[in-house]
Design a protein around this motif. Sequence first.
Motif, PDB file in Angstrom:
ATOM      1  N   GLN A 104      -3.850  39.265   9.534  1.00  0.00           N
ATOM      2  CA  GLN A 104      -4.604  38.778   8.525  1.00  0.00           C
ATOM      3  C   GLN A 104      -5.801  38.114   9.125  1.00  0.00           C
ATOM      4  O   GLN A 104      -7.029  38.354   8.531  1.00  0.00           O
ATOM      5  CB  GLN A 104      -4.045  37.842   7.512  1.00  0.00           C
ATOM      6  CG  GLN A 104      -2.887  38.415   6.696  1.00  0.00           C
ATOM      7  CD  GLN A 104      -2.037  37.679   6.001  1.00  0.00           C
ATOM      8  OE1 GLN A 104      -1.960  36.410   6.043  1.00  0.00           O
ATOM      9  NE2 GLN A 104      -1.238  38.265   5.151  1.00  0.00           N
ATOM     10  N   VAL A 105      -5.755  37.345  10.217  1.00  0.00           N
ATOM     11  CA  VAL A 105      -6.608  36.690  10.866  1.00  0.00           C
ATOM     12  C   VAL A 105      -7.480  37.760  11.538  1.00  0.00           C
ATOM     13  O   VAL A 105      -8.788  37.594  11.369  1.00  0.00           O
ATOM     14  CB  VAL A 105      -6.100  35.474  11.798  1.00  0.00           C
ATOM     15  CG1 VAL A 105      -7.076  35.091  12.975  1.00  0.00           C
ATOM     16  CG2 VAL A 105      -5.573  34.511  11.141  1.00  0.00           C
ATOM     17  N   LEU A 106      -6.957  38.703  12.114  1.00  0.00           N
ATOM     18  CA  LEU A 106      -8.100  39.739  12.881  1.00  0.00           C
ATOM     19  C   LEU A 106      -8.430  40.645  11.782  1.00  0.00           C
ATOM     20  O   LEU A 106      -9.841  40.793  11.884  1.00  0.00           O
ATOM     21  CB  LEU A 106      -7.164  40.351  13.606  1.00  0.00           C
ATOM     22  CG  LEU A 106      -6.436  39.835  14.855  1.00  0.00           C
ATOM     23  CD1 LEU A 106      -5.458  40.961  15.731  1.00  0.00           C
ATOM     24  CD2 LEU A 106      -7.729  39.496  16.044  1.00  0.00           C
ATOM     25  N   ASP A 107      -8.114  40.781  10.757  1.00  0.00           N
ATOM     26  CA  ASP A 107      -8.835  41.540   9.721  1.00  0.00           C
ATOM     27  C   ASP A 107      -9.894  40.721   9.158  1.00  0.00           C
ATOM     28  O   ASP A 107     -10.892  41.329   8.983  1.00  0.00           O
ATOM     29  CB  ASP A 107      -7.860  41.772   8.275  1.00  0.00           C
ATOM     30  CG  ASP A 107      -6.873  42.766   8.817  1.00  0.00           C
ATOM     31  OD1 ASP A 107      -7.013  43.577   9.907  1.00  0.00           O
ATOM     32  OD2 ASP A 107      -5.736  42.851   7.712  1.00  0.00           O
ATOM     33  N   ALA A 108      -9.840  39.486   8.910  1.00  0.00           N
ATOM     34  CA  ALA A 108     -10.906  38.624   8.771  1.00  0.00           C
ATOM     35  C   ALA A 108     -11.807  38.437   9.517  1.00  0.00           C
ATOM     36  O   ALA A 108     -13.125  38.484   9.326  1.00  0.00           O
ATOM     37  CB  ALA A 108     -10.367  37.250   8.150  1.00  0.00           C
ATOM     38  N   LEU A 109     -11.575  38.149  10.744  1.00  0.00           N
ATOM     39  CA  LEU A 109     -12.409  38.144  12.153  1.00  0.00           C
ATOM     40  C   LEU A 109     -13.417  39.572  12.127  1.00  0.00           C
ATOM     41  O   LEU A 109     -14.437  39.404  12.341  1.00  0.00           O
ATOM     42  CB  LEU A 109     -11.500  37.816  13.200  1.00  0.00           C
ATOM     43  CG  LEU A 109     -12.459  37.970  14.404  1.00  0.00           C
ATOM     44  CD1 LEU A 109     -13.724  36.597  14.377  1.00  0.00           C
ATOM     45  CD2 LEU A 109     -11.646  37.674  15.854  1.00  0.00           C
ATOM     46  N   PHE A 110     -12.616  40.621  12.078  1.00  0.00           N
ATOM     47  CA  PHE A 110     -13.233  41.890  12.326  1.00  0.00           C
ATOM     48  C   PHE A 110     -13.774  42.530  10.855  1.00  0.00           C
ATOM     49  O   PHE A 110     -14.383  43.749  10.850  1.00  0.00           O
ATOM     50  CB  PHE A 110     -12.257  42.735  13.011  1.00  0.00           C
ATOM     51  CG  PHE A 110     -12.320  42.423  14.466  1.00  0.00           C
ATOM     52  CD1 PHE A 110     -13.272  42.284  15.250  1.00  0.00           C
ATOM     53  CD2 PHE A 110     -11.025  42.267  14.736  1.00  0.00           C
ATOM     54  CE1 PHE A 110     -13.055  42.046  16.617  1.00  0.00           C
ATOM     55  CE2 PHE A 110     -10.891  41.870  16.253  1.00  0.00           C
ATOM     56  CZ  PHE A 110     -11.691  41.743  16.994  1.00  0.00           C
ATOM     57  N   GLY A 111     -13.478  42.024   9.766  1.00  0.00           N
ATOM     58  CA  GLY A 111     -14.066  42.719   8.547  1.00  0.00           C
ATOM     59  C   GLY A 111     -13.323  43.795   8.024  1.00  0.00           C
ATOM     60  O   GLY A 111     -13.813  44.689   7.489  1.00  0.00           O
TER      61      GLY A 111
END
Length: 114
Positions: A104-111
């Motif tokens: 979820q953090v990586l999804d938010a970081l990479f859009g």
Amino acid sequence: MLVIALAAAAWVFYPALRIQYREQKQRAQLSAELTDLQARNARLSDQVAALKTPEGVEDMARETLGMVREGERAYVVVEDSATAEPPTAAPDRVTTPTETVWTQVLDALFGVRD
């Protein structure tokens, strides 16, 4: 100076990392979809094989059409709708890979949006 170097490295590598992350996530989703489709294909192949036999055709006619042989009697058992559980069918939808806090953090970081 270190902060500037880190900011420059992030600016240089972010687009490549973003593309790699998106492709990796898409690959995982496609792999899960392929697994589900292979399982569905196996179930359908089993049904086709069963319907190629006279016993399989008879079983299907009895189950789906309520047909009986001559001399047999069919009984219908009706359950109370308040206590009856709904029938569960095999899911035909695609399962998604498990989501963790890190994804979820990586999804938010990479859009990345599903």
